[in-house]
Design an enzyme around this catalytic site. Structure first.
Site, mmCIF file in Angstrom:
data_model
loop_
_atom_site.group_PDB
_atom_site.id
_atom_site.type_symbol
_atom_site.label_atom_id
_atom_site.label_comp_id
_atom_site.label_asym_id
_atom_site.label_seq_id
_atom_site.Cartn_x
_atom_site.Cartn_y
_atom_site.Cartn_z
ATOM 1 N N GLU A 34 0.839 -1.206 0.000
ATOM 2 C CA GLU A 34 0.000 0.000 0.000
ATOM 3 C C GLU A 34 0.873 1.254 0.000
ATOM 4 O O GLU A 34 2.079 1.196 0.176
ATOM 5 C CB GLU A 34 -0.911 0.031 1.242
ATOM 6 N N ASN B 99 -9.892 5.556 2.051
ATOM 7 C CA ASN B 99 -8.977 5.369 0.930
ATOM 8 C C ASN B 99 -9.091 6.543 -0.037
ATOM 9 O O ASN B 99 -9.836 7.500 0.184
ATOM 10 C CB ASN B 99 -9.292 4.055 0.186
ATOM 11 N N ASP C 281 -10.113 1.638 -4.208
ATOM 12 C CA ASP C 281 -9.112 1.610 -3.142
ATOM 13 C C ASP C 281 -8.273 2.887 -3.255
ATOM 14 O O ASP C 281 -8.825 3.979 -3.307
ATOM 15 C CB ASP C 281 -8.267 0.333 -3.282
#
Length: 303
Positions: free
Chosen positions: A20, A150, A209
């Site tokens: 991430e 997100n 996301d």
């Protein structure tokens, strides 16, 4: 158009559990990202192909380059400064939530140097996650009633903030006041169909996301479980859909000397064995060349 554009290839051949928060460091010219459940910060040098890891002791959801050097890390228990030369961490601020049920997730610095980070509410119900702004030594909750924060980003003119609740399958836009750091006029930027109870992943488009914004104001979003990357116009219209070799892309960022290499992290954690066998790049960092450069990462300021 060059045939090399939008061709997905492998950038970092190292499988993360939940890769991430990729960030191209503006001065170091290297790619940073995190592996959340492994409690690691990683740095990839595309010139030497070297990969360095820092174990930081608890989940780190996102990071930003710090004015004055080092990185600002948003970890489960709060904000930390990481000295990438020595590996030393310095505590900055305690988390503004219950760390038993929440942790930091997606976040970035705004153009003025304030640090914004959203949270994940791990029990899922009720929707207690939020988006926080850290400035002048204090946290302020800016948006609430979410499950998985997100998609944070700003338009090139700095007048629009984007933010997503992944579970809601919705991306919102807000008016952003750079002088005060205030947001207003929340509205739907784009929304996506939720997966039905019997729906196959092959027929599911995924949920939004992490994201990045380019110089023309287009919003690039990774569709988790949708195996695709989308480019949306400044009005939220679909401009391009790029099929990916991984089921769970997590977040793009723009990098390279010209900011035209789009790096994309992905996840392998808790995925079916058959899926991982069929997708050897799951959890790795992918890359593709694009036409329009992205916006550079903003430096966070602590004072």
């Amino acid at each position: 158009m060059s045939e090399a554009l939008y061709q997905v290839s492998l950038a970092v051949n190292a499988r993360a559990r939940l890769g991430e928060s990729p960030m191209w460091h503006p001065t170091e010219q290297q790619l940073y990202y995190v592996d959340i459940p492994s409690c690691q910060v990683l740095r990839f040098d595309p010139v030497t192909q070297g990969l360095r890891r820092w174990d930081v002791g608890s989940e780190v959801g996102c990071l930003a380059p710090l004015e004055g050097g080092g990185l600002l890390l948003a970890q489960r228990d709060g904000l930390w400064r990481l000295d990438t030369e020595t590996g030393q961490r310095t505590h900055i601020a305690a988390a503004p939530y219950d760390t038993v049920t929440q942790r930091f997730n997606d976040g970035k610095a705004d153009p003025q140097g304030r640090f914004w980070a959203g949270t994940v509410y791990e029990p899922r119900e009720p929707a207690l996650a939020a988006l926080y702004r850290y400035a002048d030594g204090e946290f302020a909750q800016m948006v609430g009633e979410a499950v998985t924060a997100n998609g944070l980003g700003w338009s090139p003119d700095g007048r629009t903030l984007y933010w997503t609740d992944t579970r809601a399958h919705t991306i919102w836009a807000f008016d952003f006041d750079g002088a005060s750091g205030a947001i207003a006029n929340r509205r739907v930027f784009s929304t996506f169909a939720k997966r039905g109870p019997e729906q196959s992943l092959d027929d599911y488009g995924g949920r939004p996301d992490g994201a990045a914004v380019d110089l023309k104001g287009c919003y690039w979003v990774a569709m988790y479980e949708g195996q695709r990357l989308l480019q949306l116009s400044p009005k939220g219209e679909l401009l391009r859909e790029i099929a990916l070799p991984v089921r769970c892309p997590t977040m793009p960022c723009f990098g390279g000397a010209d900011l035209r290499t789009l790096y994309l992290t992905s996840a392998s954690d808790k995925r079916p064995v058959e899926e991982l066998a069929a997708q050897p790049w799951a959890g790795c960092v992918l890359q593709l060349r694009v036409e329009t450069p992205g916006l550079p990462a903003n430096f966070a300021r602590l004072a």
